[in-house]
Design an enzyme around this catalytic site. Structure first.
Site, PDB file in Angstrom:
ATOM      1  N   ASP A 181     -10.090  -2.000   4.996  1.00 52.30           N
ATOM      2  CA  ASP A 181     -10.472  -1.656   3.624  1.00 52.30           C
ATOM      3  C   ASP A 181     -10.447  -2.857   2.683  1.00 52.30           C
ATOM      4  OD1 ASP A 181     -10.588   1.015   4.455  1.00 52.30           O
ATOM      5  OD2 ASP A 181      -8.457   1.286   4.059  1.00 52.30           O
ATOM      6  N   LYS A 223     -15.052  -5.456   3.315  1.00 50.77           N
ATOM      7  CA  LYS A 223     -15.962  -6.171   4.228  1.00 50.77           C
ATOM      8  C   LYS A 223     -17.410  -5.728   4.026  1.00 50.77           C
ATOM      9  CE  LYS A 223     -13.553  -4.749   7.768  1.00 50.77           C
ATOM     10  NZ  LYS A 223     -12.409  -4.177   7.036  1.00 50.77           N
ATOM     11  N   GLY A 278     -15.155   2.777   7.204  1.00 51.67           N
ATOM     12  CA  GLY A 278     -15.941   3.245   6.067  1.00 51.67           C
ATOM     13  C   GLY A 278     -16.298   2.036   5.228  1.00 51.67           C
ATOM     14  N   HIS A 279     -17.494   1.493   5.441  1.00 50.02           N
ATOM     15  CA  HIS A 279     -17.900   0.282   4.732  1.00 50.02           C
ATOM     16  C   HIS A 279     -18.793   0.658   3.549  1.00 50.02           C
ATOM     17  CE1 HIS A 279     -17.119  -2.259   8.593  1.00 50.02           C
ATOM     18  NE2 HIS A 279     -16.023  -1.842   7.999  1.00 50.02           N
ATOM     19  N   GLN A 291     -12.042  -2.387  10.417  1.00 47.68           N
ATOM     20  CA  GLN A 291     -10.581  -2.389  10.259  1.00 47.68           C
ATOM     21  C   GLN A 291     -10.107  -3.813   9.918  1.00 47.68           C
ATOM     22  OE1 GLN A 291     -11.721  -0.577  13.384  1.00 47.68           O
ATOM     23  NE2 GLN A 291     -12.069   0.999  11.865  1.00 47.68           N
ATOM     24  N   ARG A 332      -4.745   5.448  -0.617  1.00 49.44           N
ATOM     25  CA  ARG A 332      -4.228   4.279   0.107  1.00 49.44           C
ATOM     26  C   ARG A 332      -2.900   3.840  -0.492  1.00 49.44           C
ATOM     27  NH1 ARG A 332     -10.041   1.647  -0.456  1.00 49.44           N
ATOM     28  NH2 ARG A 332     -11.074   2.707   1.269  1.00 49.44           N
ATOM     29  N   ASP A 347     -11.019  -8.243 -10.078  1.00 49.30           N
ATOM     30  CA  ASP A 347     -11.041  -7.566 -11.377  1.00 49.30           C
ATOM     31  C   ASP A 347     -10.018  -6.434 -11.482  1.00 49.30           C
ATOM     32  OD1 ASP A 347     -13.078  -6.628  -9.391  1.00 49.30           O
ATOM     33  OD2 ASP A 347     -13.118  -4.907 -10.743  1.00 49.30           O
TER      34      ASP A 347
HETATM   35  P1  IMP Z   1      -7.513   5.401  14.146  1.00 50.33           P
HETATM   36  O1  IMP Z   1      -8.314   4.139  14.161  1.00 50.33           O
HETATM   37  O2  IMP Z   1      -8.257   6.562  13.562  1.00 50.33           O
HETATM   38  O3  IMP Z   1      -6.912   5.693  15.482  1.00 50.33           O
HETATM   39  O4  IMP Z   1      -6.263   5.167  13.174  1.00 50.33           O
HETATM   40  C1  IMP Z   1      -5.227   4.252  13.468  1.00 50.33           C
HETATM   41  C2  IMP Z   1      -4.740   3.542  12.209  1.00 50.33           C
HETATM   42  O5  IMP Z   1      -5.763   2.681  11.713  1.00 50.33           O
HETATM   43  C3  IMP Z   1      -4.413   4.494  11.058  1.00 50.33           C
HETATM   44  O6  IMP Z   1      -3.351   3.937  10.314  1.00 50.33           O
HETATM   45  C4  IMP Z   1      -5.678   4.475  10.215  1.00 50.33           C
HETATM   46  O7  IMP Z   1      -5.436   4.823   8.876  1.00 50.33           O
HETATM   47  C5  IMP Z   1      -6.082   3.028  10.373  1.00 50.33           C
HETATM   48  N1  IMP Z   1      -7.513   2.799  10.203  1.00 50.33           N
HETATM   49  C6  IMP Z   1      -8.492   3.085  11.090  1.00 50.33           C
HETATM   50  N2  IMP Z   1      -9.684   2.721  10.600  1.00 50.33           N
HETATM   51  C7  IMP Z   1      -9.459   2.192   9.398  1.00 50.33           C
HETATM   52  C8  IMP Z   1     -10.309   1.599   8.411  1.00 50.33           C
HETATM   53  O8  IMP Z   1     -11.515   1.469   8.561  1.00 50.33           O
HETATM   54  N3  IMP Z   1      -9.685   1.140   7.290  1.00 50.33           N
HETATM   55  C9  IMP Z   1      -8.344   1.226   7.117  1.00 50.33           C
HETATM   56  N4  IMP Z   1      -7.520   1.762   8.005  1.00 50.33           N
HETATM   57  C10 IMP Z   1      -8.069   2.240   9.138  1.00 50.33           C
END
Ligand code: IMP
Length: 432
Positions: free
Chosen positions: A13, A16, A40-41, A224, A305, A333
């Site tokens: 998050d 990117k 989620g981009h 991630q 978050r 900002d």
């Molecule tokens: P999973 O990837 O759904 O198995 O989640 C494993 C961990 O990675 C959890 O703490 C999620 O919140 C975190 N996580 C997975 N994808 C993202 C992302 O795109 N952004 C932030 N955290 C993520």
């Protein structure tokens, strides 16, 4: 030929999507190497906002080729919904998006097992996105995974799903007390997906090699962040793929020597979603202020978050493991109204101070951050496009981060839109 990789240098998050969208302008091709619809981009162009989960953020730029490598896990239902959504908003996807036949499929039992196992773990849960990511990668590592290319071979698909379902149904029924899934229903559903996805399936590795041979500019998209990398992150509170740069080579089939530049994206502060250690977390009002100002709610799950101060120890680690050339600092900002901003420059653990993450410290959860206080600038930086136009305290903050982390800051994002960006280094020019 220039290959620029963009990786998350915190816990995901980091923004990117915005940086990749911004850099896509200069690239012919954007390639995603790992993760799945857990990502989620967010990309904002003019007045429009797009949230991408499996498709590279470059898709929003007309004419860019987008590749999804074999390191990614695909949920066909979610992918098709994403394609349809983009096409309904006049973003052409067909003919521009190619997905590797080697990408593993998320099957409904993966989602159910992910959610059931989280429930089963109770207080010890990981806080996953519940999208089936862990179970899909588990099958990949166990060598029983079903891949996108299997959709094109109905007998093979049937046999693989049948074999897997025996074990998954046993788990669902006996361990988690859930209803069994039906083989025929899954196959029927996946036949529909096959018909829709067939035009997108092609060897992405070959396409990338050809693009490299042609001398194209290629953007490599991580999902991630480094601290969520299954090998390098805060295990077991990680995702199940290699989010750091190593995943780009294995997930796309390109050698390390073709990667010209690795850019690490960091927020000007820090966030984490899900469970796991977060040394600079602010649990009180200060954290709430960051969350509200930064609109820190998950782009995939909507979860709030966890928010905290910038952690230079984490960023230094990301520099080491990814070989970062420079940082792209986003959401500067968001700090505009803070009178004082803390930066974590080290950890204190059992009376000793550490500047680097080391296995000597069993868990980052036990570390106490060592902070340096910086003066805030208390004026708006929203949309500033030149470094000189930033308030002096904001420049001092950026320079402090850079000196603590040990690499320059090459891009600063001062708002969600493409034009709200300060460029200090051209990612596609040869590294100095
Ligand atoms: P999973 O990837 O759904 O198995 O989640 C494993 C961990 O990675 C959890 O703490 C999620 O919140 C975190 N996580 C997975 N994808 C993202 C992302 O795109 N952004 C932030 N955290 C993520």
């Amino acid at each position: 030929m220039t290959v620029v990789a963009v990786v998350g240098a915190q816990w995901g998050d980091e923004g990117k999507g915005k940086i990749i969208d911004f850099l896509s302008e200069q690239a012919q091709c954007v390639a995603r190497y790992q993760g799945g619809p857990n990502a989620g981009h967010t990309v904002v162009t003019g007045d429009e906002q797009f949230v991408l989960h499996s498709i590279p953020s470059g898709i929003v730029h007309p004419g860019k080729r987008c590749l999804v490598g074999h390191g990614v896990v695909i949920d066909p239902q979610a992918l098709l919904a994403e394609i349809e959504h983009l096409e309904s908003r006049e973003i052409r996807v067909e003919g521009r998006l190619t997905i590797s036949p080697g990408a593993h499929l998320i099957i409904p039992y993966h989602r159910l097992l992910d959610q059931a196992s989280e429930k089963h773990l109770g207080g010890g849960k990981l806080g996953t996105t519940g999208r089936g990511i862990g179970p899909a990668y588990t099958d990949k590592a166990a060598r029983v995974g079903v891949r996108l290319g299997d959709l094109l071979a109905p007998d093979r698909l049937r046999e693989k799903v049948r074999m897997n379902l025996q074990e998954k149904n046993l788990l669902l029924r006996e361990l988690y007390g859930q209803t069994e899934l039906s083989l025929e229903e899954i196959l029927q559903e996946y036949c529909v997906y096959r018909d829709r996805l067939a035009p997108f399936i092609e060897d992405t590795t070959l396409l990338l090699w050809e693009a490299i041979d042609r001398g194209d500019h290629i953007l490599v998209e991580g999902a991630q962040g480094t601290m969520l990398d299954v090998d390098l992150g805060t295990y077991p509170f990680v995702t199940s793929s290699n989010a750091a740069i190593g995943g780009a080579c294995t997930g796309l089939g390109i050698p390390p020597k073709v990667i010209t530049t690795v850019i690490g994206v960091v927020k000007a502060y820090a966030t984490r979603v899900g469970e796991g250690p977060f040394p600079t977390e602010l649990t009180g009002k200060e954290g709430d202020v960051l969350r509200e100002r930064g609109m820190e709610y998950g782009a995939t799950t909507g979860r709030p978050r966890r928010c905290g101060w910038f952690d230079a120890v984490v960023a230094r680690y990301a520099v080491r493991v990814n070989g970062l050339r420079f940082l792209a600092v986003t959401k500067l900002d968001v700090l505009d109204e803070a009178a004082q901003i803390s930066v974590c420059v080290g950890y204190r653990w059992q009376g000793k101070e550490y500047r680097e993450i080391t296995s000597e410290i069993p868990s980052l959860a036990d570390c106490e951050p060592v902070y340096v206080e910086r003066r805030g600038w208390r004026e708006s930086t929203l949309g500033v496009t030149s470094y000189e136009a930033l308030p002096i305290e904001a420049r001092n903050y950026v320079e402090f981060i850079s000196s603590e982390v040990g690499v320059p800051v090459g891009i600063i994002s001062t708002g969600p839109r493409r034009d709200q960006t300060i460029v200090l280094q051209n990612a596609f020019s040869p590294p100095p």
